[in-house]
Motif scaffolding. Structure first.
Motif, PDB file in Angstrom:
ATOM      1  N   CYS A  64      21.553  58.117 -34.560  1.00  0.00           N
ATOM      2  CA  CYS A  64      21.566  58.551 -33.168  1.00  0.00           C
ATOM      3  C   CYS A  64      20.424  59.526 -32.935  1.00  0.00           C
ATOM      4  O   CYS A  64      20.113  60.361 -33.788  1.00  0.00           O
ATOM      5  N   ASP A  66      19.282  62.390 -30.248  1.00  0.00           N
ATOM      6  CA  ASP A  66      19.846  63.277 -29.241  1.00  0.00           C
ATOM      7  C   ASP A  66      18.714  63.892 -28.432  1.00  0.00           C
ATOM      8  O   ASP A  66      17.876  64.608 -28.972  1.00  0.00           O
ATOM      9  N   ASP A  68      18.076  66.472 -25.665  1.00  0.00           N
ATOM     10  CA  ASP A  68      18.690  67.563 -24.902  1.00  0.00           C
ATOM     11  C   ASP A  68      17.797  67.953 -23.738  1.00  0.00           C
ATOM     12  O   ASP A  68      16.564  67.896 -23.847  1.00  0.00           O
ATOM     13  N   SER A  97      25.129  62.634 -22.579  1.00  0.00           N
ATOM     14  CA  SER A  97      25.757  63.573 -23.509  1.00  0.00           C
ATOM     15  C   SER A  97      26.871  64.366 -22.823  1.00  0.00           C
ATOM     16  O   SER A  97      26.978  64.358 -21.596  1.00  0.00           O
ATOM     17  N   HIS A 104      22.110  60.368 -25.526  1.00  0.00           N
ATOM     18  CA  HIS A 104      22.232  59.955 -26.925  1.00  0.00           C
ATOM     19  C   HIS A 104      21.778  58.500 -27.013  1.00  0.00           C
ATOM     20  O   HIS A 104      22.324  57.651 -26.318  1.00  0.00           O
ATOM     21  N   TRP A 106      21.902  55.503 -29.369  1.00  0.00           N
ATOM     22  CA  TRP A 106      22.615  55.021 -30.559  1.00  0.00           C
ATOM     23  C   TRP A 106      21.936  53.773 -31.099  1.00  0.00           C
ATOM     24  O   TRP A 106      21.451  52.949 -30.332  1.00  0.00           O
ATOM     25  N   GLU A 124      16.432  65.490 -31.346  1.00  0.00           N
ATOM     26  CA  GLU A 124      16.884  65.475 -32.728  1.00  0.00           C
ATOM     27  C   GLU A 124      17.199  64.032 -33.083  1.00  0.00           C
ATOM     28  O   GLU A 124      17.682  63.281 -32.242  1.00  0.00           O
ATOM     29  N   MET A 132      27.754  62.957 -34.416  1.00  0.00           N
ATOM     30  CA  MET A 132      27.271  63.091 -33.048  1.00  0.00           C
ATOM     31  C   MET A 132      28.476  62.954 -32.120  1.00  0.00           C
ATOM     32  O   MET A 132      29.348  62.102 -32.347  1.00  0.00           O
ATOM     33  N   TYR A 134      30.419  61.699 -28.918  1.00  0.00           N
ATOM     34  CA  TYR A 134      30.365  60.394 -28.261  1.00  0.00           C
ATOM     35  C   TYR A 134      31.122  60.498 -26.946  1.00  0.00           C
ATOM     36  O   TYR A 134      32.281  60.911 -26.929  1.00  0.00           O
TER      37      TYR A 134
END
Length: 166
Positions: A64, A66, A68, A97, A104, A106, A124, A132, A134
Protein backbone atom coordinates in the motif's frame (compact mmCIF):
# COMPACT_ATOMS: atom_id res chain seq x y z
CA UNK A 1 -4.60 -19.18 7.59
CA UNK A 2 -5.29 -18.09 4.03
CA UNK A 3 -3.12 -15.49 2.32
CA UNK A 4 -5.74 -12.74 2.68
CA UNK A 5 -6.50 -13.48 6.36
CA UNK A 6 -4.39 -10.46 7.24
CA UNK A 7 -7.13 -8.29 8.72
CA UNK A 8 -7.13 -6.54 12.07
CA UNK A 9 -8.71 -3.53 13.70
CA UNK A 10 -7.18 -0.25 14.87
CA UNK A 11 -7.77 2.18 17.70
CA UNK A 12 -6.96 5.89 17.70
CA UNK A 13 -4.65 6.62 20.65
CA UNK A 14 -3.87 10.19 21.71
CA UNK A 15 -0.48 10.97 23.22
CA UNK A 16 0.59 14.54 23.83
CA UNK A 17 0.00 16.60 20.70
CA UNK A 18 -0.16 13.64 18.35
CA UNK A 19 -2.37 10.66 17.74
CA UNK A 20 -1.55 7.23 16.37
CA UNK A 21 -3.57 4.35 15.04
CA UNK A 22 -2.64 1.26 17.06
CA UNK A 23 -3.37 -2.20 15.65
CA UNK A 24 -5.71 -4.33 17.72
CA UNK A 25 -7.27 -7.76 17.33
CA UNK A 26 -10.96 -8.22 16.56
CA UNK A 27 -11.48 -8.79 20.32
CA UNK A 28 -9.75 -5.53 21.30
CA UNK A 29 -6.47 -7.09 22.47
CA UNK A 30 -3.20 -5.67 21.09
CA UNK A 31 -2.25 -6.84 17.60
CA UNK A 32 0.96 -6.77 15.61
CA UNK A 33 1.57 -6.03 11.95
CA UNK A 34 4.15 -8.83 11.97
CA UNK A 35 2.35 -11.54 14.00
CA UNK A 36 -0.13 -13.57 11.93
CA UNK A 37 -1.59 -15.03 15.14
CA UNK A 38 -3.15 -11.58 15.79
CA UNK A 39 -4.79 -11.30 12.35
CA UNK A 40 -8.13 -12.67 11.19
CA UNK A 41 -10.37 -12.98 8.15
CA UNK A 42 -12.28 -10.02 6.72
CA UNK A 43 -15.72 -11.13 7.90
CA UNK A 44 -14.56 -11.50 11.52
CA UNK A 45 -12.80 -8.12 11.42
CA UNK A 46 -15.85 -6.44 9.85
CA UNK A 47 -18.22 -7.90 12.45
CA UNK A 48 -16.07 -6.64 15.32
CA UNK A 49 -16.91 -3.36 17.02
CA UNK A 50 -13.48 -3.10 18.69
CA UNK A 51 -11.55 0.08 18.04
CA UNK A 52 -12.18 2.63 15.33
CA UNK A 53 -11.84 0.78 12.05
CA UNK A 54 -10.37 -1.95 9.87
CA UNK A 55 -6.71 -2.51 9.12
CA UNK A 56 -4.70 -4.86 6.91
CA UNK A 57 -1.24 -6.33 7.60
CA UNK A 58 0.99 -5.78 4.58
CA UNK A 59 3.34 -8.43 3.23
CA UNK A 60 2.93 -11.68 1.37
CA UNK A 61 2.75 -9.69 -1.87
CA UNK A 62 0.26 -7.10 -0.57
CA UNK A 63 1.40 -3.47 -0.57
CA UNK A 64 0.00 0.00 0.00
CA UNK A 65 1.11 3.53 -0.78
CA UNK A 66 -0.18 6.17 1.61
CA UNK A 67 -0.57 9.70 0.23
CA UNK A 68 -1.16 12.11 3.13
CA UNK A 69 -2.46 15.66 2.70
CA UNK A 70 -2.53 15.20 -1.07
CA UNK A 71 -5.15 17.88 -1.73
CA UNK A 72 -4.28 21.56 -2.18
CA UNK A 73 -6.05 24.49 -0.49
CA UNK A 74 -8.79 24.43 -3.16
CA UNK A 75 -9.46 20.74 -2.59
CA UNK A 76 -7.80 19.66 -5.84
CA UNK A 77 -5.39 16.77 -6.02
CA UNK A 78 -1.79 17.99 -5.68
CA UNK A 79 0.45 17.58 -8.75
CA UNK A 80 2.77 15.12 -6.97
CA UNK A 81 -0.22 12.91 -6.12
CA UNK A 82 -1.51 13.04 -9.71
CA UNK A 83 1.93 11.89 -10.89
CA UNK A 84 1.93 8.89 -8.52
CA UNK A 85 -1.67 7.95 -9.31
CA UNK A 86 -1.40 8.22 -13.11
CA UNK A 87 0.18 4.78 -13.77
CA UNK A 88 -2.44 2.88 -11.72
CA UNK A 89 -5.65 4.95 -11.61
CA UNK A 90 -8.49 2.80 -12.91
CA UNK A 91 -6.35 -0.36 -12.57
CA UNK A 92 -6.13 -0.84 -8.79
CA UNK A 93 -8.10 -0.17 -5.60
CA UNK A 94 -7.59 3.40 -4.37
CA UNK A 95 -9.46 4.57 -1.32
CA UNK A 96 -9.88 7.73 0.71
CA UNK A 97 -7.95 7.54 3.99
CA UNK A 98 -9.63 7.81 7.43
CA UNK A 99 -8.75 11.53 7.69
CA UNK A 100 -10.47 12.25 4.37
CA UNK A 101 -7.34 14.23 3.40
CA UNK A 102 -5.34 11.43 1.85
CA UNK A 103 -5.47 8.36 -0.37
CA UNK A 104 -4.34 4.75 -0.05
CA UNK A 105 -3.19 3.03 -3.24
CA UNK A 106 -3.54 -0.74 -2.69
CA UNK A 107 -1.77 -3.31 -4.83
CA UNK A 108 0.88 -5.96 -5.16
CA UNK A 109 4.63 -5.66 -4.72
CA UNK A 110 7.45 -7.89 -3.59
CA UNK A 111 8.48 -7.30 -0.01
CA UNK A 112 10.98 -4.47 0.23
CA UNK A 113 12.09 -1.77 2.63
CA UNK A 114 9.46 0.85 3.45
CA UNK A 115 9.88 4.36 2.04
CA UNK A 116 8.80 7.65 3.60
CA UNK A 117 9.04 11.00 1.80
CA UNK A 118 8.21 14.28 3.54
CA UNK A 119 8.65 17.78 2.16
CA UNK A 120 8.72 17.20 -1.58
CA UNK A 121 5.55 15.17 -1.11
CA UNK A 122 3.84 13.42 1.77
CA UNK A 123 4.01 9.75 0.79
CA UNK A 124 4.83 6.42 2.36
CA UNK A 125 5.12 3.04 0.62
CA UNK A 126 5.10 -0.30 2.43
CA UNK A 127 4.99 -3.94 1.44
CA UNK A 128 6.00 -5.67 4.68
CA UNK A 129 6.17 -5.28 8.44
CA UNK A 130 3.44 -2.63 8.61
CA UNK A 131 -0.31 -2.44 8.58
CA UNK A 132 -2.49 0.10 6.85
CA UNK A 133 -5.88 1.37 7.91
CA UNK A 134 -8.64 0.39 5.49
CA UNK A 135 -11.78 2.47 4.92
CA UNK A 136 -13.44 0.88 1.92
CA UNK A 137 -14.34 4.39 0.65
CA UNK A 138 -13.47 4.23 -3.03
CA UNK A 139 -11.68 7.14 -4.65
CA UNK A 140 -13.52 7.98 -7.85
CA UNK A 141 -14.31 4.76 -9.77
CA UNK A 142 -11.50 2.57 -8.44
CA UNK A 143 -11.90 -1.08 -9.41
CA UNK A 144 -11.86 -3.81 -6.78
CA UNK A 145 -8.59 -5.34 -7.98
CA UNK A 146 -4.90 -5.02 -7.21
CA UNK A 147 -2.30 -3.88 -9.74
CA UNK A 148 1.48 -4.19 -9.52
CA UNK A 149 2.84 -1.16 -7.62
CA UNK A 150 6.55 -1.89 -8.16
CA UNK A 151 6.98 1.02 -10.59
CA UNK A 152 5.46 3.52 -8.14
CA UNK A 153 7.62 2.17 -5.29
CA UNK A 154 10.66 2.74 -7.54
CA UNK A 155 9.56 6.31 -8.35
CA UNK A 156 9.00 7.17 -4.67
CA UNK A 157 12.34 5.62 -3.74
CA UNK A 158 14.12 7.77 -6.34
CA UNK A 159 12.29 10.91 -5.19
CA UNK A 160 13.20 10.19 -1.56
CA UNK A 161 16.79 11.02 -2.50
CA UNK A 162 15.69 14.60 -3.22
CA UNK A 163 13.44 14.91 -0.16
CA UNK A 164 13.76 18.06 1.91
CA UNK A 165 13.61 17.84 5.71
CA UNK A 166 10.40 19.30 7.11
Amino acid sequence: MAMADRWLRWRLVHGGESASKRPIRFDGAPASSTDPATWTGLSTAEQSTAGDGLGFALGGGFACIDLDHCYDARGYLADWAKMLLAPVAGRTWIEISPSGQGLHIWGRCQERKGIKVRGLMDAEAYSQGRYMTYTGHAWRDSPVKLADLTFIFDVIERLAVYDCPS
